[in-house]
Scaffold this motif. Structure first.
Motif, PDB file in Angstrom:
ATOM      1  N   LEU A 210       0.845  -1.184   0.000  1.00 55.72           N
ATOM      2  CA  LEU A 210       0.000   0.000   0.000  1.00 55.72           C
ATOM      3  C   LEU A 210       0.880   1.234   0.000  1.00 55.72           C
ATOM      4  CD1 LEU A 210      -1.317  -2.212   2.242  1.00 55.72           C
ATOM      5  CD2 LEU A 210      -3.215  -0.641   2.044  1.00 55.72           C
ATOM      6  N   ILE A 211       0.484   2.225  -0.773  1.00 54.89           N
ATOM      7  CA  ILE A 211       1.224   3.475  -0.884  1.00 54.89           C
ATOM      8  C   ILE A 211       0.330   4.609  -0.398  1.00 54.89           C
ATOM      9  CG2 ILE A 211       2.407   5.054  -2.443  1.00 54.89           C
ATOM     10  CD1 ILE A 211       3.837   2.447  -2.057  1.00 54.89           C
ATOM     11  N   TYR A 212       0.898   5.468   0.439  1.00 50.71           N
ATOM     12  CA  TYR A 212       0.107   6.612   0.897  1.00 50.71           C
ATOM     13  C   TYR A 212       1.025   7.815   1.109  1.00 50.71           C
ATOM     14  CZ  TYR A 212      -3.911   8.982   2.892  1.00 50.71           C
ATOM     15  OH  TYR A 212      -4.951   9.843   3.101  1.00 50.71           O
ATOM     16  N   PRO A 213       0.739   8.948   0.471  1.00 48.55           N
ATOM     17  CA  PRO A 213       1.507  10.177   0.732  1.00 48.55           C
ATOM     18  C   PRO A 213       1.034  10.810   2.035  1.00 48.55           C
ATOM     19  CG  PRO A 213      -0.116  10.545  -0.994  1.00 48.55           C
ATOM     20  CD  PRO A 213      -0.232   9.100  -0.616  1.00 48.55           C
ATOM     21  N   LEU A 214       1.857  10.731   3.056  1.00 49.39           N
ATOM     22  CA  LEU A 214       1.466  11.219   4.374  1.00 49.39           C
ATOM     23  C   LEU A 214       1.437  12.744   4.379  1.00 49.39           C
ATOM     24  CD1 LEU A 214       3.634   8.859   6.570  1.00 49.39           C
ATOM     25  CD2 LEU A 214       1.187   8.668   6.117  1.00 49.39           C
ATOM     26  N   PRO A 215       0.340  13.353   4.801  1.00 47.19           N
ATOM     27  CA  PRO A 215       0.305  14.824   4.870  1.00 47.19           C
ATOM     28  C   PRO A 215       1.053  15.338   6.084  1.00 47.19           C
ATOM     29  CG  PRO A 215      -1.758  13.908   5.660  1.00 47.19           C
ATOM     30  CD  PRO A 215      -0.928  12.736   5.194  1.00 47.19           C
ATOM     31  N   VAL A 216       1.338  16.615   6.064  1.00 46.00           N
ATOM     32  CA  VAL A 216       1.922  17.279   7.230  1.00 46.00           C
ATOM     33  C   VAL A 216       0.761  17.749   8.107  1.00 46.00           C
ATOM     34  CG1 VAL A 216       3.347  19.180   8.052  1.00 46.00           C
ATOM     35  CG2 VAL A 216       3.952  17.994   5.933  1.00 46.00           C
ATOM     36  N   PRO A 217       0.585  17.196   9.304  1.00 47.25           N
ATOM     37  CA  PRO A 217      -0.562  17.567  10.136  1.00 47.25           C
ATOM     38  C   PRO A 217      -0.499  19.036  10.534  1.00 47.25           C
ATOM     39  CG  PRO A 217       0.470  15.549  10.917  1.00 47.25           C
ATOM     40  CD  PRO A 217       1.402  16.164   9.921  1.00 47.25           C
ATOM     41  N   PRO A 218      -1.638  19.652  10.766  1.00 47.99           N
ATOM     42  CA  PRO A 218      -1.649  21.064  11.188  1.00 47.99           C
ATOM     43  C   PRO A 218      -0.962  21.284  12.524  1.00 47.99           C
ATOM     44  CG  PRO A 218      -3.840  20.335  10.478  1.00 47.99           C
ATOM     45  CD  PRO A 218      -2.985  19.123  10.570  1.00 47.99           C
ATOM     46  N   GLN A 219      -0.915  20.249  13.381  1.00 50.66           N
ATOM     47  CA  GLN A 219      -0.299  20.423  14.690  1.00 50.66           C
ATOM     48  C   GLN A 219       1.220  20.433  14.627  1.00 50.66           C
ATOM     49  OE1 GLN A 219      -2.322  17.994  13.816  1.00 50.66           O
ATOM     50  NE2 GLN A 219      -4.191  18.075  15.020  1.00 50.66           N
ATOM     51  N   GLY A 220       1.790  20.112  13.479  1.00 46.83           N
ATOM     52  CA  GLY A 220       3.235  20.133  13.333  1.00 46.83           C
ATOM     53  C   GLY A 220       3.887  18.971  14.053  1.00 46.83           C
ATOM     54  N   GLU A 221       4.951  19.278  14.809  1.00 43.88           N
ATOM     55  CA  GLU A 221       5.723  18.236  15.460  1.00 43.88           C
ATOM     56  C   GLU A 221       4.939  17.521  16.557  1.00 43.88           C
ATOM     57  OE1 GLU A 221       9.251  20.032  16.867  1.00 43.88           O
ATOM     58  OE2 GLU A 221      10.141  20.308  14.890  1.00 43.88           O
ATOM     59  N   LYS A 222       3.898  18.127  17.087  1.00 39.99           N
ATOM     60  CA  LYS A 222       3.122  17.516  18.155  1.00 39.99           C
ATOM     61  C   LYS A 222       1.977  16.665  17.617  1.00 39.99           C
ATOM     62  CE  LYS A 222       4.075  21.336  21.356  1.00 39.99           C
ATOM     63  NZ  LYS A 222       3.470  22.358  22.247  1.00 39.99           N
ATOM     64  N   ALA A 223       1.932  16.457  16.328  1.00 43.44           N
ATOM     65  CA  ALA A 223       0.825  15.722  15.720  1.00 43.44           C
ATOM     66  C   ALA A 223       0.883  14.246  16.113  1.00 43.44           C
ATOM     67  CB  ALA A 223       0.864  15.862  14.209  1.00 43.44           C
ATOM     68  N   LYS A 224      -0.281  13.670  16.298  1.00 47.13           N
ATOM     69  CA  LYS A 224      -0.428  12.243  16.553  1.00 47.13           C
ATOM     70  C   LYS A 224      -1.525  11.725  15.624  1.00 47.13           C
ATOM     71  CE  LYS A 224       0.967  12.364  21.426  1.00 47.13           C
ATOM     72  NZ  LYS A 224       0.572  12.030  22.815  1.00 47.13           N
ATOM     73  N   PHE A 225      -1.129  10.875  14.708  1.00 50.28           N
ATOM     74  CA  PHE A 225      -2.126  10.352  13.773  1.00 50.28           C
ATOM     75  C   PHE A 225      -1.953   8.854  13.640  1.00 50.28           C
ATOM     76  CE2 PHE A 225       1.440  12.129  11.437  1.00 50.28           C
ATOM     77  CZ  PHE A 225       1.837  11.092  10.617  1.00 50.28           C
ATOM     78  N   ALA A 226      -2.905   8.232  12.994  1.00 50.25           N
ATOM     79  CA  ALA A 226      -2.951   6.778  12.872  1.00 50.25           C
ATOM     80  C   ALA A 226      -3.381   6.411  11.459  1.00 50.25           C
ATOM     81  CB  ALA A 226      -3.899   6.170  13.906  1.00 50.25           C
ATOM     82  N   LEU A 227      -3.177   5.158  11.128  1.00 49.72           N
ATOM     83  CA  LEU A 227      -3.554   4.620   9.824  1.00 49.72           C
ATOM     84  C   LEU A 227      -4.805   3.783  10.004  1.00 49.72           C
ATOM     85  CD1 LEU A 227      -0.001   3.509   8.695  1.00 49.72           C
ATOM     86  CD2 LEU A 227      -1.209   5.559   7.976  1.00 49.72           C
ATOM     87  N   LEU A 228      -5.855   4.153   9.299  1.00 51.33           N
ATOM     88  CA  LEU A 228      -7.122   3.433   9.357  1.00 51.33           C
ATOM     89  C   LEU A 228      -7.256   2.607   8.079  1.00 51.33           C
ATOM     90  CD1 LEU A 228      -9.840   3.015  10.879  1.00 51.33           C
ATOM     91  CD2 LEU A 228     -10.771   4.849   9.458  1.00 51.33           C
ATOM     92  N   HIS A 229      -7.324   1.285   8.220  1.00 52.36           N
ATOM     93  CA  HIS A 229      -7.460   0.436   7.045  1.00 52.36           C
ATOM     94  C   HIS A 229      -8.594  -0.559   7.261  1.00 52.36           C
ATOM     95  CE1 HIS A 229      -5.181  -2.890   9.072  1.00 52.36           C
ATOM     96  NE2 HIS A 229      -4.566  -1.869   9.640  1.00 52.36           N
ATOM     97  N   ARG A 230      -9.260  -0.882   6.172  1.00 50.21           N
ATOM     98  CA  ARG A 230     -10.407  -1.779   6.222  1.00 50.21           C
ATOM     99  C   ARG A 230     -10.448  -2.633   4.967  1.00 50.21           C
ATOM    100  NH1 ARG A 230     -15.058   2.488   6.640  1.00 50.21           N
ATOM    101  NH2 ARG A 230     -13.363   3.721   7.517  1.00 50.21           N
ATOM    102  N   LEU A 231     -11.038  -3.830   5.082  1.00 45.33           N
ATOM    103  CA  LEU A 231     -11.214  -4.744   3.959  1.00 45.33           C
ATOM    104  C   LEU A 231     -12.700  -4.886   3.687  1.00 45.33           C
ATOM    105  CD1 LEU A 231     -10.113  -6.764   1.895  1.00 45.33           C
ATOM    106  CD2 LEU A 231     -10.215  -8.515   3.689  1.00 45.33           C
ATOM    107  N   ILE A 232     -13.102  -4.626   2.463  1.00 46.74           N
ATOM    108  CA  ILE A 232     -14.515  -4.680   2.062  1.00 46.74           C
ATOM    109  C   ILE A 232     -14.651  -5.691   0.933  1.00 46.74           C
ATOM    110  CG2 ILE A 232     -16.488  -3.371   1.214  1.00 46.74           C
ATOM    111  CD1 ILE A 232     -15.255  -0.867   2.351  1.00 46.74           C
ATOM    112  N   PRO A 233     -15.216  -6.889   1.191  1.00 43.59           N
ATOM    113  CA  PRO A 233     -15.429  -7.859   0.109  1.00 43.59           C
ATOM    114  C   PRO A 233     -16.470  -7.352  -0.883  1.00 43.59           C
ATOM    115  CG  PRO A 233     -15.579  -8.896   2.271  1.00 43.59           C
ATOM    116  CD  PRO A 233     -15.603  -7.424   2.493  1.00 43.59           C
ATOM    117  N   ARG A 234     -16.277  -7.695  -2.132  1.00 43.18           N
ATOM    118  CA  ARG A 234     -17.220  -7.246  -3.154  1.00 43.18           C
ATOM    119  C   ARG A 234     -18.501  -8.061  -3.152  1.00 43.18           C
ATOM    120  NH1 ARG A 234     -13.078  -6.013  -8.263  1.00 43.18           N
ATOM    121  NH2 ARG A 234     -11.879  -4.389  -7.149  1.00 43.18           N
TER     122      ARG A 234
END
Length: 891
Positions: A210-234
């Motif tokens: 998986l490829i994802y361009p990580l954005p720069v959070p508005p909080q700067g160096e104090k930012a805390k973010f997570a990766l949300l991933h899900r699997l959806i069968p067709r």
């Protein structure tokens, strides 16, 4: 014989009125013998004797309880009947011995069947999922997912379907760790979700990239973010797996150092080198701040390297020791070579590594090859000892590299290749070669050898020679809590003001790192170097995705002027009306007059009118009631003698009515994102777009409001079919264009070894053409060609360039804001078309574009390494700001 019936109670029935007997108690009952007689023996805690009672127990246990009951109790109520049944009992005992289920001679675990059921139940779980892995990252610390904001990140995710084949979509997005809200692309109202198709065959473990361009959070160096991933069968469209994995953003000054070694544990000492630690630091700190995250991999784990070329920007160095190139996938090897040409540095530890690299694609870029195996003694390290010699008391290491005569160090003799050189001050033990903007360093001895590690000058050698950093001066800072620190020095022995975020890596992209106010490079004697203000890169660092740099601003202004619908001019209307009337009256009447059928002219009149209307609409490129246009500014950066280039596209889409566009790239490695330029960005409406990368890259759901313009920023690596080759062998330089590019307004700028700025005008440079360069002195204040003022896309007047975006500002940035160092040369120009590879739906009637080309022809020679002024052991805690050993200059 008494009636015997004993039951082993179920779990949880203890303490009830029914009697409780130990497991196997029923087995001590001999047929025809009362319970009081006993008659059985206990072996290992289990009773063994009667197979008849044993078989009866197995039958009854199917119903959920274990019952020991004699099958013949009723018939044997009297002694007479018991005697008559003896032959039958004997035959039955013999048959039981032949049965596979007889366990009279085995130890029996009554919970074995439960264990099998539990095992079967675990195997029948519908799905099994593996945690998300980040590349690059240390495979031995799976809990720590370190990512660099503002860079493209590659992830690996594994899953297994146990019941059936599954085909579905895997979605990935970045969310705030606290609130769970998706992060927006900076400067836009778009949130982008990454999607890819996954196929899970039943019973097979599968891994997906998986490829994802990580954005720069508005909080700067104090930012805390997570990766949300899900699997959806067709099949069901119901979410199967919804997981939020927290990630740890690393600061802007910190980059990755990847260890690719057959035995990575041998390089654990690298983490303790002061060359990797960020000052000021206290030696008592257990985890001091560091410049580099050191990552490595075990032998049975995948290499901690991404396959996507744009995901290599956070990597500053790679340390290679006897790693088999076959362990790298084809995409990883190609990305490694791309990374080298754009500034990556590869350190190869000899002697075994050179033999393993032979035959691989990496061999063509080596500075030297191994000629013969040799035994190295102390005399072979005399040049290194002399160059990096420090006065020391010997308590913190050996002052010199000392090799015992009876224990010589295994090494190789290096044979230089074209472009390679032996680094001054190393004898013939270390060689390097510039590869594009990057560099490869090769040693004739193992870097993890014990005599080398114990050398007191090893840290200075690693810092100045292998990493290529400027020299340091150690000192003390602070009065209340003194700590050790060091400062980088320039050639004049002055502390440099270059921020750590710039010195941490040499990877650069013109479209990302060019700025309006460049800083000074300490290795060029005060000449400017492409860089960035430290305040803007304090979070993302260098080589990060940049929508606020000088190139992005220039492209945005050019697109704002060129985008929109081209309204037909007054001359266009009069000319087309005149042609229509001529065809309608004289031509129409004259043709049928010659045929003798003048009355047919009336029949042809409406047909001519319809054809004229279609012609006018096509020429004006204006659909009645609905219109769309596309304007594009491309930036193609090429490296010396390399056929692949870094292509950046800034695309502006205009629509008279609200439209949802889909952009599809031929390359599966392209990364498109909404760009901050365009109109109506003040609307507080959050838009969603989908980024899918399968065989092709596709950005879907890019919404453009009615009568407005929205922009896209995308990057990829493109093959141009050849390189622009520079021949410096003769008295006059020659240039051969072996690429597929037909350049306009081409010119070459160079800085001589004496520091003079010179320029040569070319004009049109067609593909497969060769030209001789005639250099003339250029103004160091504003190097510019008057011919550019006469061309449409580079002149200030926008009348002649009403359709093509202007590249004038890009030319200024390339030749003035990114000044040349001594010995460097670069080619600038453009093509009046866009490069193929981008398709947009719905179709657009008006499409204009220009591609700016920056070809690096020659880089400055690598500066010789500099020894540090002193060692950290020389600094004593006497008075803050003082040092024991005065600064010394190298000869």
């Amino acid at each position: 014989m008494r009636l015997v019936s004993k039951t082993l109670p179920r779990k949880g029935t203890e303490g009830r009125s029914s009697p409780v007997y130990p497991m196997g108690d029923f087995a001590n009952i001999q047929v025809g013998a009362p319970m009081s007689q006993g008659g059985s023996r206990r072996v290992g805690g289990w009773y063994t004797e009667s197979c008849v009672s044993w078989a009866a127990c197995r039958v009854e246990s199917v119903r959920g309880k274990i019952v020991a009951r004699s099958l013949f109790t009723r018939s044997m109520a009297s002694p007479r009947l018991a005697t008559s049944w003896k032959p039958a009992i004997a035959a039955l005992l013999a048959a039981c011995l032949l049965l596979g289920g007889c366990q009279g001679c085995r130890r029996w675990n009554p919970f074995a069947k439960k264990g099998k059921k539990a095992k079967k139940k675990v195997a029948q779980r519908p799905y099994s999922f593996r945690p998300l892995a980040v590349y690059p990252s240390d495979t031995r610390t799976e809990g720590l997912k370190a990512v660099k904001p503002g860079h493209v990140a590659e992830f690996r995710w594994g899953a297994r379907s146990n019941l059936r084949d599954v085909r579905g979509d895997l979605q990935l997005s970045v969310v705030d760790r606290g609130s769970g809200t998706p992060l927006l692309v900076p400067g836009t109202h778009f949130q982008v979700t990454y999607n890819r198709t996954v196929v899970l065959p039943k019973g097979q473990d599968k891994q997906f990239r998986l490829i994802y361009p990580l954005p720069v959070p508005p909080q700067g160096e104090k930012a805390k973010f997570a990766l949300l991933h899900r699997l959806i069968p067709r099949q069901s469209r119901a979410t199967l797996n919804l997981t939020q994995d927290p990630v740890t953003p690393i600061p802007g000054y910190q980059y990755f150092l990847v260890v690719l070694a057959a035995e990575p544990d041998r390089y654990s000492f690298v983490r303790q080198l002061y060359a990797l630690q960020q000052p000021p630091f206290d030696l008592a700190m257990e985890d001091p701040p560091v410049y580099y995250q050191v990552v490595s991999s075990e032998q049975d784990h995948p290499l901690p390297l991404p396959e996507h070329p744009l995901a290599w920007s956070p990597i500053a160095y790679i340390l290679w020791d006897e790693m088999l190139p076959q362990r790298l996938t084809e995409d990883q090897m190609r990305s490694l070579i791309d990374w080298l040409h754009w500034g990556g540095q590869l350190i190869i530890s000899g002697p075994g590594s050179l033999d393993t690299i032979k035959g691989s694609k990496l061999e063509a870029f080596l500075p030297a090859l191994s000629a013969t195996n040799v035994r190295l003694g102390s005399e072979d390290f005399a040049a290194m000892n002399e160059t990096w010699e420090f006065e020391t008391d010997g308590k913190h290491g050996s002052p010199r590299i000392e090799i015992l005569p009876d224990r010589p160090l295994g090494g190789v003799s290096l044979e230089l290749r074209e472009g390679g050189r032996f680094i001054p001050g190393t004898g013939k033990l270390v060689a390097d070669r510039r590869i594009g903007r990057g560099r490869i360093v090769v040693t004739a001895f193992p870097l993890d050898a014990r005599p080398v590690i114990r050398w007191v000058g090893y840290d200075s050698f690693f810092h100045g020679c292998l990493l290529g950093k400027p020299r340091r001066r150690f000192h003390i800072v602070g009065e209340v809590q003194p700590a050790w620190s060091y400062a980088f020095l320039d050639r004049e022995e002055r502390p440099t003001t270059i921020p750590d975020v710039v010195l941490g890596t040499t990877v650069r992209y013109f479209s990302r790192d060019a700025e309006n106010s460049p800083l000074l490079d300490v290795n060029t004697g005060g000449e400017p170097l492409i860089s960035d203000a430290a305040a803007k890169r304090s979070v993302s660092g260098m080589a990060s995705w940049n929508d606020e740099g000088a190139v992005a601003e220039a492209a945005e202004k050019a697109l704002q002027q060129a985008s929109g619908i081209t309204i037909p001019s007054r001359d266009f209307v009069w000319k087309n009306l005149a042609v229509y009337l001529i065809i309608l009256v004289p031509v129409n009447w004259g043709l049928f007059r010659l045929l003798g059928r003048v009355e047919w002219a009336w029949i042809a009149t409406p047909l001519i009118a319809v054809a004229g209307a279609v012609w006018i609409v096509r020429e004006a490129q204006l659909n009645i009631g609905f219109a769309r246009s596309r304007s594009e500014v491309g930036i193609l950066e090429l490296q010396p003698e390399y056929t692949r280039g870094h292509l950046t596209r800034f695309v502006a889409l205009y629509s008279s009515l609200s439209t949802s566009f889909d952009l599809e790239y031929d390359s599966p490695r392209a990364i498109p994102l909404p760009f901050r330029g365009g109109g109506k960005l003040g609307l507080p409406v959050t838009r969603s777009a989908s980024l899918r990368a399968d065989e092709h890259t596709r950005l879907s759901g890019f919404q453009v409001d009615s009568n407005s313009t929205a922009m896209i920023h995308s990057e990829e690596f493109a093959d141009v079919g050849g390189a622009v080759e520079l021949d410096t062998s003769g008295p006059r330089w020659k240039l051969h264009n072996s690429s597929r590019l037909d350049l306009k307004g081409a010119a070459v700028i160079r800085r001589s070894k004496e520091g003079d700025l010179e320029a040569a005008w070319i004009g049109d440079l067609a593909t497969r053409a060769t030209v001789t360069l005639d250099f003339q002195p250029a103004s160091p204040v504003r190097p510019w060609f008057r011919q550019w003022d006469e061309l449409s896309v580079s002149s200030k007047s926008r009348q002649a360039a009403a359709r093509l975006p202007s590249v004038r500002r890009l030319l200024e940035i390339a030749i003035r804001n990114v000044p040349l160092r001594r010995g460097e040369a670069r080619l600038v120009g453009w093509t009046e078309t866009t490069l193929p590879g981008l398709h947009i739906q719905p179709a657009i009637s008006q499409a204009y574009g220009v591609t700016f080309v920056l070809q690096h022809l020659q880089y400055a020679p690598t500066q010789p390494p500099s020894r540090d002024v002193n060692l950290i052991e020389h600094v004593r805690l006497r008075e803050p700001g003082t040092i024991d050993v005065p600064p010394t200059r190298l000869p």
